[in-house]
Design an enzyme around this catalytic site. Structure first.
Site, PDB file in Angstrom:
ATOM      1  CG  HIS A 136     118.450  -7.740 -39.459  1.00 40.09           C
ATOM      2  ND1 HIS A 136     119.534  -6.990 -39.045  1.00 40.09           N
ATOM      3  CD2 HIS A 136     118.955  -8.958 -39.807  1.00 40.09           C
ATOM      4  CE1 HIS A 136     120.641  -7.717 -39.143  1.00 40.09           C
ATOM      5  NE2 HIS A 136     120.307  -8.920 -39.601  1.00 40.09           N
ATOM      6  CD  GLU A 137     117.261 -12.181 -40.830  1.00 39.16           C
ATOM      7  OE1 GLU A 137     117.891 -12.505 -41.857  1.00 39.16           O
ATOM      8  OE2 GLU A 137     117.812 -12.088 -39.728  1.00 39.16           O
ATOM      9  CG  HIS A 140     120.647  -9.898 -44.299  1.00 41.36           C
ATOM     10  ND1 HIS A 140     121.899  -9.336 -44.323  1.00 41.36           N
ATOM     11  CD2 HIS A 140     120.429 -10.266 -42.996  1.00 41.36           C
ATOM     12  CE1 HIS A 140     122.421  -9.353 -43.103  1.00 41.36           C
ATOM     13  NE2 HIS A 140     121.543  -9.898 -42.282  1.00 41.36           N
TER      14      HIS A 140
END
Length: 284
Positions: A136-137, A140
């Site tokens: 998820h990070e 980004h």
């Protein structure tokens, strides 16, 4: 890869509206006779500071410490493998001494990025769940979401200045009228803390959906992120830990505190995010 056209179109509308707001604000300054060089200097200065220094301020304010590979070899290995799968440079890895289970990514671009995790999340998640969170990070980073938030904040800053300028002109023609100047400042602050917050938080929520999708498609395991979100959301943590992550709250995978209204929240509700991941799971 299957494209979520509904989400993509909504993001284009939001980001397009953000850009139009910026152009309207600049247009107002030009029409009011503000010197073009002053506009360029002000806009460029704001953007330069936010672009180059916001990540350093986030790391400093949260107390994040960069981890060498020999300090956390397994964590580095997961990040390295995910970065290779996403075809991005491996970011630096940092740890924050904080019991709130959370993680965030910061940095001005893919080559100057940092992924930070708290000791709280390291102590609560298993390796599969951590992989979902780190994917998820890294999503980004791949999506350049740090710049998106920086740009949104920059536009709100510019528009707040325009609001101040307009109301200062309306309230008084006397430059020495400090009461009118103060009233204009209060109006601009009200704007930045209401409409401005709504704009930034709307952008932030779309970023979270995009990163959730990126995690699910990279790992091919949406259940891992679903399980992680359930574990790390809704906890009751002490005020000191919450304040320790305050500067990174828009960047964190899980909100530090809930909001009574979604418009004022930096994240979609956990229920909506899980429902979205379930839909992605059906696509896979």
């Amino acid at each position: 890869m299957v494209i979520d056209w509904g989400m993509t179109i909504r993001k284009i509308i939001v980001y397009g509206a953000l850009f139009m707001l910026f152009m309207i604000a600049i247009g107002f300054l030009v029409l009011m006779g503000v010197n073009a060089y002053l506009i360029a200097l002000m806009a460029g200065g704001f953007l330069f500071i936010q672009y180059f220094f916001s990540d350093k301020l986030v790391l400093w304010s949260t107390g994040a410490r960069i981890l060498e590979e020999n300090e956390a070899p397994r964590l580095h290995s997961i990040v390295e493998n995910l970065a290779a799968e996403m075809d991005i440079p491996k970011p630096k890895v940092a740890v924050v001494q904080n019991d709130i289970p959370n993680a965030f990514a910061t940095g001005r671009d893919k080559r100057h990025a940092v992924v930070a995790v708290t000791t709280g999340i390291l102590n609560r998640l298993n390796e599969r769940e951590m992989r979902g969170v780190l994917a998820h990070e890294l999503s980004h980073i791949k999506n350049r979401d740090m710049f998106v938030v920086t740009f949104a904040s920059f536009i709100v800053s510019i528009v707040s200045y325009v609001v101040y300028f307009v109301f200062a002109m309306l309230f008084s023609r006397d430059e020495r009228n400090y009461g009118a100047s103060m009233l204009a400042w209060l109006v601009s602050m009200l704007f930045s803390n209401t409409i401005g917050v709504i704009i930034i938080n709307t952008v932030s929520r779309y970023r979270e959906y995009g990163a959730d999708r990126g995690s699910a498609l990279t790992t091919r395991d949406p259940d891992a992120l679903i399980s992680a979100l359930r574990k790390i959301s809704g906890g009751d943590y002490n005020r000191e830990d919450a304040m320790g992550l305050e500067s990174a709250k828009a960047l964190c995978i899980s909100p530090i505190a809930g909001s009574v209204m979604e418009l004022l929240s930096t994240h979609p509700s956990i229920e909506k995010r899980i429902a979205y991941l379930e839909r992605i799971k059906s696509e896979l």
